[in-house]
Design a protein around this motif. Structure first.
Motif, PDB file in Angstrom:
ATOM      1  N   VAL A  41      48.689  37.345  38.893  1.00  0.00           N
ATOM      2  CA  VAL A  41      49.939  38.049  38.547  1.00  0.00           C
ATOM      3  C   VAL A  41      50.779  36.719  38.245  1.00  0.00           C
ATOM      4  CG1 VAL A  41      50.795  37.919  41.035  1.00  0.00           C
ATOM      5  CG2 VAL A  41      51.825  39.291  39.294  1.00  0.00           C
ATOM      6  N   ARG A  42      51.617  37.022  37.014  1.00  0.00           N
ATOM      7  CA  ARG A  42      52.775  35.803  36.740  1.00  0.00           C
ATOM      8  C   ARG A  42      53.943  36.464  36.852  1.00  0.00           C
ATOM      9  NH1 ARG A  42      49.509  32.096  32.302  1.00  0.00           N
ATOM     10  NH2 ARG A  42      47.651  32.273  33.042  1.00  0.00           N
ATOM     11  N   THR A  43      54.864  36.076  37.689  1.00  0.00           N
ATOM     12  CA  THR A  43      56.256  36.264  37.658  1.00  0.00           C
ATOM     13  C   THR A  43      57.102  35.183  37.394  1.00  0.00           C
ATOM     14  OG1 THR A  43      56.256  35.743  39.996  1.00  0.00           O
ATOM     15  CG2 THR A  43      55.440  37.869  39.544  1.00  0.00           C
ATOM     16  N   PRO A  44      58.094  35.513  36.961  1.00  0.00           N
ATOM     17  CA  PRO A  44      59.125  34.392  36.512  1.00  0.00           C
ATOM     18  C   PRO A  44      59.623  33.359  37.532  1.00  0.00           C
ATOM     19  CG  PRO A  44      60.077  36.424  35.853  1.00  0.00           C
ATOM     20  CD  PRO A  44      58.643  36.930  36.786  1.00  0.00           C
ATOM     21  N   MET A  45      59.940  32.291  37.157  1.00  0.00           N
ATOM     22  CA  MET A  45      60.111  31.193  38.178  1.00  0.00           C
ATOM     23  C   MET A  45      61.667  31.407  38.809  1.00  0.00           C
ATOM     24  SD  MET A  45      58.068  27.974  37.315  1.00  0.00           S
ATOM     25  CE  MET A  45      58.582  27.839  35.562  1.00  0.00           C
ATOM     26  N   VAL A  46      62.369  32.527  37.830  1.00  0.00           N
ATOM     27  CA  VAL A  46      63.896  32.741  38.554  1.00  0.00           C
ATOM     28  C   VAL A  46      63.954  33.900  38.937  1.00  0.00           C
ATOM     29  CG1 VAL A  46      66.335  32.601  37.700  1.00  0.00           C
ATOM     30  CG2 VAL A  46      64.917  30.783  36.881  1.00  0.00           C
ATOM     31  N   GLU A  47      64.408  34.402  39.890  1.00  0.00           N
ATOM     32  CA  GLU A  47      64.753  35.753  40.371  1.00  0.00           C
ATOM     33  C   GLU A  47      66.143  35.831  40.793  1.00  0.00           C
ATOM     34  OE1 GLU A  47      62.478  38.129  40.518  1.00  0.00           O
ATOM     35  OE2 GLU A  47      60.653  37.169  40.374  1.00  0.00           O
ATOM     36  N   ALA A  88      56.238  38.429  44.205  1.00  0.00           N
ATOM     37  CA  ALA A  88      55.093  39.441  43.959  1.00  0.00           C
ATOM     38  C   ALA A  88      55.310  40.752  44.366  1.00  0.00           C
ATOM     39  CB  ALA A  88      53.662  38.755  44.689  1.00  0.00           C
ATOM     40  N   ALA A  89      55.814  40.768  45.384  1.00  0.00           N
ATOM     41  CA  ALA A  89      56.262  42.079  46.022  1.00  0.00           C
ATOM     42  C   ALA A  89      57.155  42.953  45.198  1.00  0.00           C
ATOM     43  CB  ALA A  89      56.895  41.966  47.596  1.00  0.00           C
ATOM     44  N   ARG A  90      58.335  42.139  44.603  1.00  0.00           N
ATOM     45  CA  ARG A  90      59.113  42.798  43.654  1.00  0.00           C
ATOM     46  C   ARG A  90      58.234  43.499  42.370  1.00  0.00           C
ATOM     47  NH1 ARG A  90      60.305  39.779  39.816  1.00  0.00           N
ATOM     48  NH2 ARG A  90      59.531  41.514  38.425  1.00  0.00           N
ATOM     49  N   PRO A 111      54.617  26.442  40.417  1.00  0.00           N
ATOM     50  CA  PRO A 111      55.775  25.666  41.103  1.00  0.00           C
ATOM     51  C   PRO A 111      56.629  26.551  41.965  1.00  0.00           C
ATOM     52  CG  PRO A 111      56.134  25.949  38.815  1.00  0.00           C
ATOM     53  CD  PRO A 111      54.844  26.673  39.017  1.00  0.00           C
ATOM     54  N   MET A 112      56.907  26.124  43.047  1.00  0.00           N
ATOM     55  CA  MET A 112      58.112  26.708  43.822  1.00  0.00           C
ATOM     56  C   MET A 112      59.250  25.595  44.095  1.00  0.00           C
ATOM     57  SD  MET A 112      56.498  29.550  44.494  1.00  0.00           S
ATOM     58  CE  MET A 112      55.033  30.064  44.142  1.00  0.00           C
TER      59      MET A 112
END
Length: 423
Positions: A41-47, A88-90, A111-112
């Motif tokens: 799963v690829r999610t954005p680096m900004v939330e 990921a949960a989002r 990256p985090m």
RNA sequence: GCGGCCAUAGCUCAACUGGUUAGAGCGCUGGACUGUGACUCCAGAGGUUACCGGUUCGAUCCCGGUUGGCCGCCCCA
């Protein structure tokens, strides 16, 4: 000369020579995780900043002081992700994945960002490989994830890593335990170090983690959380251990394993490396169960468990191991006279098309300098192309490690190189 | 966020208590060896001594600040 601009503190460049280690770890993880049925799963680096405040916890160090938070032009408060579980949960909630499949297995890699004091193995932009399983509250799911990490470490050749596990209880038994602990600690409040006196109020479980000798003694005497587990938590933890044993996975029960993030319940685990290269950054991975996270973020009541591995730290360990990861060069093609450069260039192109890793010096230069280059690249073979070869269509394939040259036809080079025993 | 140490060539390090042109090894380039790498020998390139300011006739060296890095605490991956 313009002003020199340097990279941002705590954020590193990874150059060829080192990046191969990263690629090796990433490739190995992707292959293995797929084998376990986990999809990327690829999610954005900004939330939205609120995502982390609600999931990780307002009182944690991460949210309290380590997030890169900023306002965009629309006035929204956004944050660079400090960890991977909440995004990921989002995404899991947002796409109603639970309605499409009852059991979901995901992994992520990337990256985090945390604004922290720099140290070896601890950076402001760091990289994690993580996995999450949604929908199963069974101990088998916890163990499957630990098994996956164990297998990954094995494939990477990192054997000096130990698994520590603990149970943090759940909403039924943790408050009870915390009250018992505080009561015990209050009895020794005057003897605790300054930090722990503060923790007594903010996060009493953390006192168990303290390195100060007197605090450790007091912590030793404190009631263990494992004795305070409610029956369901007890049964869950026992079953986790039984299944680990059944899989021949070595572990250690460590009641001092805590989590810095609020969303954990029941199982918590850490993978700790013995290698001195990491110093105090010896934890290469950690994880646990978070049965209330998805619901807490406004999703369905779906249990979850997962882990995060520090890619930077894994790479540091692999670097220490001295293994080589660069793709070997099959062949270096050298040009003996200017008249051969076109023919050589075409030959190189063709060999690459046929799948060989071929090095070629586009600058030309003396044959000697080209051969030196061939040596530097670690090529298995070198081939010199000049007038004689052009006319005969034959060339000498020279094994760089030594041995007799092999005479080959130019249109047979790829086959011969491929069939030659490596090294 | 707290405490301590450090910063000289691409890398690892020198430079005698402040003294002329800042050196060595490795690496890089070229040559000895003009169609064959490694070993050896020779030569060359590469430095505003992190940056800014101060003390001094004179600072890589002493002092202050900034930036960056390392170690411990905290925390974590």
């Amino acid at each position: 000369m313009s002003q020199k601009i340097s990279g941002v503190k705590g954020m590193n460049d990874i150059l060829p020579g080192e990046v191969e280690i990263w690629q090796f770890v990433e490739r190995t993880a992707r292959e293995l995780f797929a084998r376990f049925g986990y999809g990327e799963v690829r999610t954005p680096m900004v939330e939205d900043t609120a995502l982390f405040v609600r999931s990780v916890g307002e009182e944690t160090d991460i949210v309290g002081k380590e997030m890169y938070t900023f306002e965009d032009k629309g006035g929204r408060s956004l944050s660079l992700r400090p960890e991977g579980t909440a995004p990921a949960a989002r995404a899991y909630i947002e796409h109603s994945v639970v309605n499409q499949e009852p059991l979901t297995r995901w992994y992520y890699l990337g990256p985090m960002f945390r604004y922290e004091r720099m140290k070896t193995g601890r950076y402001r932009q760091f990289h994690q490989i993580g996995a999450e399983a949604y929908g199963s509250r069974e101990p088998a799911q916890d163990v499957e994830l630990m098994d996956m990490v164990v297998q990954l470490l094995q494939k990477l050749g990192l054997t000096e890593v130990s698994l520590n596990i603990n149970s943090l209880g759940d909403e039924a038994c943790r408050p009870t335990y915390q009250a018992k602990l505080v009561e015990h600690l209050r009895g020794h409040a005057g003897e605790l170090c300054g930090d722990c006196q503060r923790r007594l109020e903010s996060n009493p479980l953390r006192v168990l983690d303290c390195k100060v000798e007197r605090c450790q003694q007091i912590a030793q005497a404190a009631p263990s959380i494992l004795e305070s587990l409610c029956e369901p938590c007890r049964a869950h933890f026992d079953e986790v251990q039984r299944k680990l044993t059944a899989l021949d996975i070595r572990f250690q029960v460590n009641p001092r394993i805590m989590r810095g993030l609020d969303y954990y319940t029941r199982t918590a685990f850490e993978f700790i490396a013995a290698h001195p290269a990491l110093g105090t950054a010896s934890t290469v991975g950690g994880g646990g169960r978070y049965d209330k996270l998805v619901k807490g973020l406004g999703g369905p009541d779906v249990p979850a468990v997962g882990f995060g591995l520090g890619l930077d730290r894994l790479c540091l360990l692999l670097k220490e191991s001295g293994q080589k990861f660069a793709a070997p060069v099959d062949l270096f093609v050298a040009v003996a006279d200017a008249g051969s450069s076109d023919v050589a260039f075409s030959l190189v192109s063709r060999l690459r098309r046929e799948g060989l890793v071929v090095e070629f010096d586009t600058r030309g230069g003396s044959l000697k300098s080209q051969m030196k280059r061939a040596d530097k690249t670690g090529a298995r073979f070198a081939l010199v192309l000049g007038e004689a070869e052009r006319e005969s269509g034959q060339a000498q394939l020279k094994p760089m490690a030594g041995g007799e040259p092999i005479s080959v036809r130019l249109d047979e080079v790829a086959r011969v190189v491929r069939e030659a025993p490596s090294r």
